[in-house]
Design an enzyme around this catalytic site. Structure first.
Site, PDB file in Angstrom:
ATOM      1  N   ASP A   8       0.863  -1.173   0.000  1.00 15.74           N
ATOM      2  CA  ASP A   8       0.000   0.000   0.000  1.00 15.74           C
ATOM      3  C   ASP A   8       0.910   1.236   0.000  1.00 15.74           C
ATOM      4  OD1 ASP A   8       0.891   0.301   2.605  1.00 15.74           O
ATOM      5  OD2 ASP A   8      -1.101   0.331   3.523  1.00 15.74           O
ATOM      6  N   CYS A  65       3.472  -2.773   3.968  1.00 14.28           N
ATOM      7  CA  CYS A  65       2.591  -1.670   4.351  1.00 14.28           C
ATOM      8  C   CYS A  65       3.329  -0.851   5.394  1.00 14.28           C
ATOM      9  CB  CYS A  65       1.228  -2.165   4.815  1.00 14.28           C
ATOM     10  SG  CYS A  65       1.211  -3.180   6.306  1.00 14.28           S
ATOM     11  N   THR A  67       3.207  -1.003   8.714  1.00 14.07           N
ATOM     12  CA  THR A  67       3.682  -1.837   9.824  1.00 14.07           C
ATOM     13  C   THR A  67       3.947  -3.282   9.441  1.00 14.07           C
ATOM     14  OG1 THR A  67       1.416  -2.414  10.391  1.00 14.07           O
ATOM     15  CG2 THR A  67       2.362  -0.468  11.492  1.00 14.07           C
ATOM     16  N   HIS A  98      10.973 -22.982  10.685  1.00 19.79           N
ATOM     17  CA  HIS A  98      10.016 -23.648  11.576  1.00 19.79           C
ATOM     18  C   HIS A  98       8.575 -23.529  11.101  1.00 19.79           C
ATOM     19  CE1 HIS A  98      12.703 -23.824  15.463  1.00 19.79           C
ATOM     20  NE2 HIS A  98      13.342 -24.226  14.383  1.00 19.79           N
ATOM     21  N   HIS A 133       8.370 -29.863  12.776  1.00 20.52           N
ATOM     22  CA  HIS A 133       7.779 -28.590  12.352  1.00 20.52           C
ATOM     23  C   HIS A 133       6.677 -28.818  11.327  1.00 20.52           C
ATOM     24  CE1 HIS A 133      10.922 -26.752  14.644  1.00 20.52           C
ATOM     25  NE2 HIS A 133      11.848 -27.355  13.911  1.00 20.52           N
TER      26      HIS A 133
HETATM   27  C1  RB5 Z   1      -1.863   2.885   6.356  1.00 18.14           C
HETATM   28  O1  RB5 Z   1      -1.958   4.123   6.978  1.00 18.14           O
HETATM   29  C2  RB5 Z   1      -1.481   1.808   7.362  1.00 18.14           C
HETATM   30  O2  RB5 Z   1      -2.531   1.568   8.219  1.00 18.14           O
HETATM   31  C3  RB5 Z   1      -1.057   0.556   6.650  1.00 18.14           C
HETATM   32  O3  RB5 Z   1       0.017   0.821   5.810  1.00 18.14           O
HETATM   33  C4  RB5 Z   1      -0.598  -0.603   7.519  1.00 18.14           C
HETATM   34  O4  RB5 Z   1       0.352  -0.162   8.445  1.00 18.14           O
HETATM   35  C5  RB5 Z   1      -1.673  -1.365   8.144  1.00 18.14           C
HETATM   36  O5  RB5 Z   1      -1.442  -2.347   8.874  1.00 18.14           O
END
Ligand code: RB5
Length: 146
Positions: A8, A65, A67, A98, A133
Site C-alpha cells: 500500500d 505496508c 507496519t 520452523h 515442524h
Molecule cells: C496505512 O496508513 C497503514 O494503516 C497501513 O500501511 C498498515 O500499516 C496497516 O497495517
C-alpha cells in the site's frame, strides 16, 4: 521462485529495493501495485497476493505496508497462506525454518531499507526444516476455516 509482490502507500518506500533484491537473486516477480503514494486500502492488495499463492500462480508472496501487520492479517484469511510480519533477522530465519511461512510482510514505518533487505536475504536463504515442524504446520493448516 515466483514471487507475488504488493504494497500500500505505507509500504511503497520499500518496494523497489526489495523487488531489485528478489530479481538480483534470480526470482521472478509479479507486481500487483500500488505504484503511487496515493492512499489505498491494504486488504485489497494483501488478498490479491494471497490468492496468487493459494492458487499456485506464485510460490511466495511479499507484502509491504506501514507496519506489516494489516497485510499479514488480511493475507492469512486465505486458507493456504502462512503470512508473517518480520522486523528482525532471527524471526526471518525462524519463519522459514520452523513455520514454513509463504508470505513475508514488512513495515516501511518500522524497518529501513537496510534492515528490510537483510531480512529478505535471510528469508531467501533459509529453508523449511520439516520433521516436527511439519506436524505443527499441518495442525495450523487443518484448523483453517474452509
Ligand atoms: C496505512 O496508513 C497503514 O494503516 C497501513 O500501511 C498498515 O500499516 C496497516 O497495517
Amino acid at each position: 521462485m515466483h514471487y507475488a509482490v504488493a504494497c500500500d502507500h505505507g509500504g511503497l518506500p520499500l518496494k523497489a529495493v526489495l523487488v531489485a533484491e528478489l530479481e538480483a537473486q534470480g526470482h521472478q516477480v509479479t507486481d500487483f501495485g500500488t505504484n503511487t503514494p496515493d492512499s489505498v486500502d491494504y486488504p485489497d492488495y494483501a488478498i490479491r497476493v494471497a490468492r496468487e499463492v493459494e492458487a499456485g500462480r506464485a510460490d511466495m508472496g511479499l507484502l509491504l505496508c506501514g507496519t506489516g501487520l494489516g497485510m499479514a492479517l488480511a493475507a492469512n484469511r486465505a486458507a493456504a497462506v502462512r503470512a508473517v510480519t518480520v522486523s528482525e533477522s532471527f524471526s526471518a530465519r525462524m519463519a522459514r525454518e520452523h513455520n514454513n511461512a509463504n508470505i513475508l510482510c514488512l513495515g516501511a514505518r518500522v524497518v529501513g531499507s537496510g534492515v528490510a533487505v537483510e531480512i529478505l536475504r535471510i528469508w531467501l536463504s533459509s529453508e523449511f526444516q520439516g520433521g516436527r515442524h511439519q506436524r505443527r504446520v499441518d495442525k495450523i493448516m487443518e484448523a483453517a476455516d474452509r
